[in-house]
Design a protein around this motif. Structure first.
Motif, PDB file in Angstrom:
ATOM      1  N   MET A  54       0.878  -1.113   0.110  1.00  0.00           N
ATOM      2  CA  MET A  54      -0.020   0.098   0.057  1.00  0.00           C
ATOM      3  C   MET A  54       0.740   1.253  -0.063  1.00  0.00           C
ATOM      4  O   MET A  54       1.859   1.294   0.319  1.00  0.00           O
TER       5      MET A  54
ATOM      6  N   MET B  77      -5.685  -2.902  -8.202  1.00  0.00           N
ATOM      7  CA  MET B  77      -5.162  -2.967  -7.067  1.00  0.00           C
ATOM      8  C   MET B  77      -4.700  -4.406  -6.613  1.00  0.00           C
ATOM      9  O   MET B  77      -3.521  -4.413  -6.309  1.00  0.00           O
TER      10      MET B  77
ATOM     11  N   TYR C 126      -2.146  -1.132  -2.988  1.00  0.00           N
ATOM     12  CA  TYR C 126      -3.202  -0.652  -2.783  1.00  0.00           C
ATOM     13  C   TYR C 126      -3.274   0.964  -2.514  1.00  0.00           C
ATOM     14  O   TYR C 126      -2.763   1.369  -1.569  1.00  0.00           O
TER      15      TYR C 126
ATOM     16  N   ILE D 246      -7.704  -0.696   4.733  1.00  0.00           N
ATOM     17  CA  ILE D 246      -7.928  -1.225   3.622  1.00  0.00           C
ATOM     18  C   ILE D 246      -8.944  -2.202   3.472  1.00  0.00           C
ATOM     19  O   ILE D 246      -9.372  -2.560   4.322  1.00  0.00           O
TER      20      ILE D 246
ATOM     21  N   PHE E 248      -7.252  -7.805  -1.930  1.00  0.00           N
ATOM     22  CA  PHE E 248      -7.281  -6.488  -2.004  1.00  0.00           C
ATOM     23  C   PHE E 248      -8.989  -6.134  -2.558  1.00  0.00           C
ATOM     24  O   PHE E 248      -9.246  -6.507  -3.386  1.00  0.00           O
TER      25      PHE E 248
END
Lengths: 151, 360
Positions: free
Chosen positions: A68, B49, B55, B248, B277
């Motif tokens: 991320m 993603m 992400y 997330i 994800f």
């Protein structure tokens, strides 16, 4: 020791809140604070990745799920107080503001910053979460057993 | 063999200029914003993603715009961007038990504690085109109901308590990472799960489907499927403690599979696991089925020679960026290669004709 632990718990809480806050919301509230403290940048805002991990079968061995984006920043106030930030996304302004809030929260300004920035962020996050939970709850299935066609 | 060729720069520049114009389409139609893609094509964003393995919804939306909606091209863009990011570290494993669930269903227990929560699903739609969407985008009020404020327990934990399901061994604190070390076989489960979660949805789906049709059938039930948000926590070295660095959206699928027991294990159920994800439930279920099929060795099952049991076949062909890179390279200049093939076939034909003539 207890006091130290309480301080860490409180700091974890506000840093986590800042990390997850929408950049626009934090920026607006930062503006509402009215002052920008004199500070020096220890680590300029830097965009990077963090590898997010999961667990096999939800409870077993860790595995790498994917990365991320995260932006980090560190600042130091005139009085030497250091503020750090690790925030989700790629907004350098958000990271800088979060680091400044972290620093201010360790000074006498804490109560004011809590009132103007953190409390509204906490309230907004709780409302968003509650709204989604309420919509989910409305889709909960109520089963009823059909009457069987036998006597 | 590849031979460097110079030239074609002007043609390439012009091709790119035309690409940009074609991407924009009819200028009488409003330009599509990245925010519109992020908000209104969110499942495409989720896929980019998951398979791009990064992400960041804004980046994924931008990649979709840039790629004109070619999702594999978009995933390629994200993978390339990802390699430019310094790695700050690894998170603590996310705790999906703590998930704020938008959706949570079980195909095995009707009265699961926490209930069956449908969430924003396509499942019970009639799959009829909705022409109202073409006319206006108005939406009605979404009903709300009082929510529980306790965590939703995993269904598997109930089977766990009765010892009816195979336990999950704890592994190393730092799992192997195939983005840092090239994938080598045999791969442990952590590596397999990483490869599967970033693997191509279509490929993983096809592999999973093959197990259902009988190629290494393992009778999967979806014990639980949940979609929602979890916080991501990481140890921060300069602080000396961990903090949430974000949150997330994830889809998790746990399957419970039939198992007869083996020489080493008593009869108990086994598990397959999928974690992806975003809202990606087809992918998560597929991942769980393929994960389970690949576990034959550690569960003491027979290798029946099914494709889904073949670690090398599955893991080396699941990545759509590797696959598309190798597949599409054959359209690039192979002039010298082909020239030698041409020479060879002419020679063979000449020889064949001469032999035929000699025979006559």
């Amino acid at each position: 020791m207890k006091l130290d632990q309480d301080r860490i718990t409180a700091r974890k809480s506000w840093m986590g809140l800042l990390a997850k806050a929408p950049a626009a919301e934090l920026s607006a509230l930062w503006g509402a604070l009215g002052t920008s403290p004199t500070h020096r940048v220890l680590r300029a805002p830097e965009i990077g990745g963090v590898m997010v991990r999961g667990r096999a079968g939800a409870i077993g061995a860790a595995f790498n799920l994917g990365e991320m984006t995260v932006t980090r920043c560190s600042v130091v106030l005139e009085d030497g107080t250091v503020g750090h930030a690790y925030v989700q996304g790629r907004d350098k302004g958000k990271a800088t503001q979060a680091a400044l809030v972290d620093a201010l929260m360790q000074t006498a300004a804490a109560a004011h910053v809590e009132q103007v920035i953190l409390a509204p962020l906490r309230k907004a996050a709780a409302e968003t979460k509650a709204k989604r939970a309420a919509k989910a709850a409305a889709t909960k299935v109520d089963f009823f057993t059909m009457v069987r066609g036998e006597d | 063999m590849y031979v460097a060729v110079k030239g074609g720069e002007r043609a390439i520049d012009n091709a790119h200029a035309w690409l940009a114009e074609e991407r924009r389409g009819d200028t009488a139609v409003a330009d599509l914003s990245v925010a519109q893609i992020r908000e209104q094509l969110s499942l495409a964003v989720n896929r980019v993603m998951a398979e791009g393995s990064l992400y960041d919804a804004d980046l994924a939306a931008l990649a979709i715009k840039q790629s004109r909606g070619d999702l594999i091209e978009a995933i390629f863009l994200i993978r390339a961007y990802r390699t430019t990011l310094p790695r700050f570290g690894g998170s603590l494993p996310v705790d999906t038990e703590d998930m704020a669930c938008d959706r949570r269903i079980s195909a095995t227990f009707k009265d699961a504690p926490g209930g069956q929560v449908l969430g924003p699903t396509f499942d019970y739609t009639h799959r009829l085109l909705d022409f109202k969407l073409a006319a206006d985008g108005e939406i009605g009020e979404v009903p709300q109901a009082p929510a529980r404020d306790t965590a939703t327990p995993h269904i598997m934990s109930f089977l766990d308590r009765e010892d009816l399901i195979q336990p999950e061994p704890a592994g190393e604190a730092t799992p192997p990472d195939l983005t840092r070390t090239p994938l080598e076989l045999p791969a442990d489960r952590a590596l397999r799960l990483q490869a599967l979660t970033r693997g191509d949805e279509g490929f993983i789906l096809g592999m999973a489907y093959s197990t259902q049709r009988g190629y290494a059938r393992n009778h999967a039930f979806v014990a639980e499927l949940r979609i929602g948000t979890v916080p991501v926590e990481m140890e921060i070295p300069e602080l000396g403690f961990s903090i949430d660095i974000g949150e997330i959206n994830l889809t998790e699928c746990e399957t419970v599979n039939q198992f007869q027991g083996s020489k080493t294990n008593p009869p108990q159920f086994t598990r397959g696991y999928g974690l992806v994800f975003g809202m990606s439930e087809r992918k998560a279920i597929s991942m769980a089925l393929v994960d389970r099929a690949l576990r034959w060795k550690e569960l003491g099952e027979d290798n029946v020679g099914a494709p889904a049991q073949d670690e090398e076949f599955v893991l080396y062909h699941a990545d759509n960026i590797q696959a598309t890179g190798f597949l599409e390279h054959i359209k690039l200049p192979h002039y010298v290669d082909f020239q030698s093939e041409l020479e060879l076939i002419r020679k063979l034909r000449r020889e064949a004709t001469q032999m035929q003539e000699a025979a006559e």
